[in-house]
Motif scaffolding. Sequence first.
Motif, PDB file in Angstrom:
ATOM      1  N   ASP A 100       0.869  -1.176   0.000  1.00  0.00           N
ATOM      2  CA  ASP A 100       0.000   0.000   0.000  1.00  0.00           C
ATOM      3  C   ASP A 100       0.908   1.229   0.000  1.00  0.00           C
ATOM      4  O   ASP A 100       1.314   1.718   1.053  1.00  0.00           O
ATOM      5  N   LEU A 101       1.233   1.704  -1.195  1.00  0.00           N
ATOM      6  CA  LEU A 101       2.200   2.797  -1.318  1.00  0.00           C
ATOM      7  C   LEU A 101       1.673   4.093  -0.724  1.00  0.00           C
ATOM      8  O   LEU A 101       2.443   4.904  -0.190  1.00  0.00           O
ATOM      9  N   ASP A 102       0.380   4.322  -0.804  1.00  0.00           N
ATOM     10  CA  ASP A 102      -0.183   5.565  -0.281  1.00  0.00           C
ATOM     11  C   ASP A 102      -0.081   5.640   1.240  1.00  0.00           C
ATOM     12  O   ASP A 102       0.047   6.731   1.812  1.00  0.00           O
ATOM     13  N   SER A 103      -0.148   4.490   1.898  1.00  0.00           N
ATOM     14  CA  SER A 103      -0.134   4.474   3.362  1.00  0.00           C
ATOM     15  C   SER A 103       1.227   4.124   3.945  1.00  0.00           C
ATOM     16  O   SER A 103       1.407   4.175   5.166  1.00  0.00           O
ATOM     17  N   SER A 104       2.179   3.748   3.099  1.00  0.00           N
ATOM     18  CA  SER A 104       3.527   3.459   3.577  1.00  0.00           C
ATOM     19  C   SER A 104       4.300   4.765   3.726  1.00  0.00           C
ATOM     20  O   SER A 104       3.979   5.774   3.092  1.00  0.00           O
ATOM     21  N   GLN A 105       5.345   4.741   4.558  1.00  0.00           N
ATOM     22  CA  GLN A 105       6.048   5.979   4.876  1.00  0.00           C
ATOM     23  C   GLN A 105       7.533   5.705   5.072  1.00  0.00           C
ATOM     24  O   GLN A 105       7.916   4.668   5.620  1.00  0.00           O
ATOM     25  N   VAL A 106       8.366   6.635   4.590  1.00  0.00           N
ATOM     26  CA  VAL A 106       9.806   6.577   4.800  1.00  0.00           C
ATOM     27  C   VAL A 106      10.170   7.571   5.895  1.00  0.00           C
ATOM     28  O   VAL A 106       9.839   8.759   5.803  1.00  0.00           O
ATOM     29  N   PHE A 107      10.850   7.080   6.935  1.00  0.00           N
ATOM     30  CA  PHE A 107      11.278   7.911   8.060  1.00  0.00           C
ATOM     31  C   PHE A 107      12.805   7.985   8.093  1.00  0.00           C
ATOM     32  O   PHE A 107      13.472   7.022   7.708  1.00  0.00           O
ATOM     33  N   PRO A 108      13.385   9.114   8.587  1.00  0.00           N
ATOM     34  CA  PRO A 108      12.702  10.370   8.933  1.00  0.00           C
ATOM     35  C   PRO A 108      12.214  11.096   7.688  1.00  0.00           C
ATOM     36  O   PRO A 108      12.462  10.662   6.563  1.00  0.00           O
ATOM     37  N   ASP A 109      11.539  12.207   7.906  1.00  0.00           N
ATOM     38  CA  ASP A 109      10.846  12.874   6.813  1.00  0.00           C
ATOM     39  C   ASP A 109      11.785  13.628   5.877  1.00  0.00           C
ATOM     40  O   ASP A 109      11.497  13.766   4.695  1.00  0.00           O
ATOM     41  N   GLY A 110      12.904  14.127   6.367  1.00  0.00           N
ATOM     42  CA  GLY A 110      13.809  14.904   5.531  1.00  0.00           C
ATOM     43  C   GLY A 110      14.373  14.093   4.376  1.00  0.00           C
ATOM     44  O   GLY A 110      14.666  12.901   4.521  1.00  0.00           O
ATOM     45  N   GLU A 111      14.544  14.733   3.232  1.00  0.00           N
ATOM     46  CA  GLU A 111      14.984  14.024   2.034  1.00  0.00           C
ATOM     47  C   GLU A 111      16.331  13.332   2.245  1.00  0.00           C
ATOM     48  O   GLU A 111      16.531  12.196   1.817  1.00  0.00           O
ATOM     49  N   ALA A 112      17.267  13.991   2.907  1.00  0.00           N
ATOM     50  CA  ALA A 112      18.603  13.428   3.110  1.00  0.00           C
ATOM     51  C   ALA A 112      18.830  12.960   4.543  1.00  0.00           C
ATOM     52  O   ALA A 112      19.956  12.632   4.919  1.00  0.00           O
ATOM     53  N   ALA A 113      17.782  12.886   5.333  1.00  0.00           N
ATOM     54  CA  ALA A 113      17.929  12.595   6.759  1.00  0.00           C
ATOM     55  C   ALA A 113      18.029  11.096   7.023  1.00  0.00           C
ATOM     56  O   ALA A 113      17.638  10.259   6.201  1.00  0.00           O
ATOM     57  N   SER A 114      18.552  10.758   8.192  1.00  0.00           N
ATOM     58  CA  SER A 114      18.561   9.383   8.695  1.00  0.00           C
ATOM     59  C   SER A 114      18.694   9.453  10.205  1.00  0.00           C
ATOM     60  O   SER A 114      19.023  10.502  10.770  1.00  0.00           O
ATOM     61  N   TYR A 115      18.432   8.344  10.869  1.00  0.00           N
ATOM     62  CA  TYR A 115      18.599   8.274  12.313  1.00  0.00           C
ATOM     63  C   TYR A 115      20.001   7.749  12.617  1.00  0.00           C
ATOM     64  O   TYR A 115      20.317   6.596  12.300  1.00  0.00           O
ATOM     65  N   PRO A 116      20.871   8.560  13.222  1.00  0.00           N
ATOM     66  CA  PRO A 116      22.232   8.097  13.513  1.00  0.00           C
ATOM     67  C   PRO A 116      22.251   7.181  14.737  1.00  0.00           C
ATOM     68  O   PRO A 116      21.721   7.528  15.793  1.00  0.00           O
ATOM     69  N   LEU A 117      22.845   6.011  14.588  1.00  0.00           N
ATOM     70  CA  LEU A 117      23.009   5.097  15.711  1.00  0.00           C
ATOM     71  C   LEU A 117      24.299   5.428  16.458  1.00  0.00           C
ATOM     72  O   LEU A 117      25.148   6.177  15.968  1.00  0.00           O
ATOM     73  N   ASP A 118      24.464   4.852  17.632  1.00  0.00           N
ATOM     74  CA  ASP A 118      25.597   5.200  18.495  1.00  0.00           C
ATOM     75  C   ASP A 118      26.864   4.418  18.173  1.00  0.00           C
ATOM     76  O   ASP A 118      27.908   4.670  18.778  1.00  0.00           O
ATOM     77  N   HIS A 119      26.773   3.465  17.253  1.00  0.00           N
ATOM     78  CA  HIS A 119      27.919   2.597  16.981  1.00  0.00           C
ATOM     79  C   HIS A 119      28.339   2.699  15.519  1.00  0.00           C
ATOM     80  O   HIS A 119      27.580   3.169  14.664  1.00  0.00           O
ATOM     81  N   THR A 120      29.544   2.215  15.242  1.00  0.00           N
ATOM     82  CA  THR A 120      29.988   2.072  13.861  1.00  0.00           C
ATOM     83  C   THR A 120      29.380   0.801  13.268  1.00  0.00           C
ATOM     84  O   THR A 120      28.867  -0.063  13.991  1.00  0.00           O
ATOM     85  N   MET A 121      29.462   0.689  11.954  1.00  0.00           N
ATOM     86  CA  MET A 121      28.829  -0.440  11.280  1.00  0.00           C
ATOM     87  C   MET A 121      29.395  -1.779  11.740  1.00  0.00           C
ATOM     88  O   MET A 121      28.648  -2.751  11.953  1.00  0.00           O
ATOM     89  N   ASP A 122      30.712  -1.868  11.906  1.00  0.00           N
ATOM     90  CA  ASP A 122      31.319  -3.157  12.228  1.00  0.00           C
ATOM     91  C   ASP A 122      30.910  -3.673  13.608  1.00  0.00           C
ATOM     92  O   ASP A 122      31.055  -4.862  13.899  1.00  0.00           O
ATOM     93  N   TYR A 123      30.369  -2.808  14.450  1.00  0.00           N
ATOM     94  CA  TYR A 123      29.882  -3.250  15.760  1.00  0.00           C
ATOM     95  C   TYR A 123      28.756  -4.272  15.605  1.00  0.00           C
ATOM     96  O   TYR A 123      28.623  -5.190  16.426  1.00  0.00           O
ATOM     97  N   TYR A 124      27.958  -4.116  14.559  1.00  0.00           N
ATOM     98  CA  TYR A 124      26.777  -4.959  14.390  1.00  0.00           C
ATOM     99  C   TYR A 124      27.057  -6.246  13.611  1.00  0.00           C
ATOM    100  O   TYR A 124      26.173  -7.092  13.492  1.00  0.00           O
ATOM    101  N   HIS A 125      28.268  -6.396  13.085  1.00  0.00           N
ATOM    102  CA  HIS A 125      28.621  -7.658  12.418  1.00  0.00           C
ATOM    103  C   HIS A 125      30.128  -7.874  12.526  1.00  0.00           C
ATOM    104  O   HIS A 125      30.854  -7.875  11.535  1.00  0.00           O
ATOM    105  N   PRO A 126      30.617  -8.091  13.739  1.00  0.00           N
ATOM    106  CA  PRO A 126      32.063  -8.208  13.961  1.00  0.00           C
ATOM    107  C   PRO A 126      32.624  -9.480  13.332  1.00  0.00           C
ATOM    108  O   PRO A 126      32.008 -10.548  13.392  1.00  0.00           O
ATOM    109  N   TYR A 127      33.764  -9.350  12.752  1.00  0.00           N
ATOM    110  CA  TYR A 127      34.381 -10.469  12.032  1.00  0.00           C
ATOM    111  C   TYR A 127      34.839 -11.561  13.001  1.00  0.00           C
ATOM    112  O   TYR A 127      35.360 -11.290  14.081  1.00  0.00           O
ATOM    113  N   GLY A 128      34.623 -12.816  12.606  1.00  0.00           N
ATOM    114  CA  GLY A 128      35.171 -13.948  13.333  1.00  0.00           C
ATOM    115  C   GLY A 128      34.368 -14.417  14.523  1.00  0.00           C
ATOM    116  O   GLY A 128      34.831 -15.275  15.282  1.00  0.00           O
ATOM    117  N   GLU A 129      33.153 -13.896  14.708  1.00  0.00           N
ATOM    118  CA  GLU A 129      32.340 -14.303  15.844  1.00  0.00           C
ATOM    119  C   GLU A 129      31.486 -15.526  15.497  1.00  0.00           C
ATOM    120  O   GLU A 129      31.401 -15.952  14.346  1.00  0.00           O
TER     121      GLU A 129
END
Length: 541
Positions: A100-129
């Motif tokens: 349902d494209l009319d009712s779906s939504q991309v967040f945040p609203d700003g065209e170039a915006a995103s929600y910054p997380l507190d960690h770097t990318m490699d924190y969420y998929h560490p090598y060798g675990e």
Amino acid sequence: MPTCRFLLLFSLIWARLVALDVFIDPVKGFRKIAVIRVSFQPDDSQGTTGDGKFLLAQNTVSCGNYTIDRSPHDKSYFESQLQAVDSYFRNVSNGHYGIDLDSSQVFPDGEAASYPLDHTMDYYHPYGETNEVYEQKLVELFRDALFTADSADAVPFTDYDLIVVFHAGIGQDFSLPFLDPTPEDIPSTYVDREMLGEPIFNVEHGIILPETQNHLLFDEAEDIFTDPAESCDYQFGLTGTFALMVGFAEGLPPLWDTETGESGIGVFGLMDQGSNNGRGIIPSPPDGWTRIQAGWTMPSLVTPTSEVLLPARSMQDSIIKVQIDDDEYFLIENRNNWFRDNVNIDSVRYAIYDNTDDYPDYVEVLFDSVDISFDENGVVTSVSSYDLGLPASGLLIWHIDESVIRTAPDEYSINADRERKGIDLEEADGAQDIGYPNIHLFTDPTSGYFGDMWFDGNLEYETVNGVGPPEFSPYSYPDTKSNDGASTFLSIENISVPGDTMSFTVSNTFLVDGFPDTTAFIRTVYDLNGDGVNEVFGGKD
């Protein structure tokens, strides 16, 4: 004529009844999706692709107009990705399912915006675990995304049917033909209730996806490819991965061995390697069994002896069912990869090579020759037929064993035993290659190839069975035996050349001539009145 009419109507009624024996819930309706864009803390890690931020600069890749999913990857770009996966599902479900494209939504609203997380990318998929740690980190990423979005914008998660977290960077999803220099990229994941544990803001499941699957958009391409300018054929689109994850979320069972990664049905269905057909732009429709179970089409039961004219799936989603016993049966469908009569993407590439000695990239032919739709963001938002990414045109013959499906430990195990799959493709080349180690020097048929499809002129079939119209019978390779080794006496014979309509005969070598009346025939299978149930047309001369 009245007797034949009765027999054909009986077949239709039986087809309707057997379709009610379902193993997955029907997948119908139009889903509201909340897209959550998250970025990471900046980093210069050599184990990940990108710097933790979304690609927002204009595309500079040397592939030019043939760039897949070009940047900027802003809000409009992700709206285009929603449109692309909606077009796919509406097409392959015959209009029963989509976004349902009319009712779906991309967040945040700003065209170039995103929600910054507190960690770097490699924190969420560490090598060798361990796999356990990997799973914990992926769930943590999903949780962090939801909590951050709630804190910033109080996103009303319960207003949506599905939450999709898009993160900056690329997915750890493809096995490229070289050593992967960025093993800490985050794999695309369906986070189910068991993984997630207690719901978060009443969200019980969701999807994690990258902003793109195109390595060439990142600086790391210079380390991966000797000459990125000559590597445009290694681009992949996001639609296939997105559709695969949505399939998981809707309960479509994976048809590969999820423990070993071995393929189950290869490139011939969405819920296996077919999700990446057409460089990820033309994912395969789900296999025939899955489409029936989802409620997107109905099979027509055909009994010996019958002559069948079967239209291509892209014209009319008709599937023929031939019963073996109470648990086993064959499903037959006509899948056609032509975008013009007798012309497919690979045949155009070969023709250009023959005339110029220049072998064009797949994407060049796709963009220049095929009926596809782009939008202003450069995303391919629809394709005329999602069979165009198949390796050939012809019949697919599926061997279904409901006893295996019914007794599988869970929905992820239907094809875990490659010796006795619940949904098995009868490979026309006579070899059981899909899911097995590759023993061929110059080719790799282990994920499926043109020789697996049934059509007159299949040289791979003729190599083991001899020249002539193909037949799938008690004496062919493969044969029509049941999974316990008993002869079914069934034959699918006189299989025609590929086409928008293909013909074949269903017979039983054990039946005495005249019983039943072999002058009865089926001319075609078609949904005449648009009620979602196929009518079978036939009679007697």
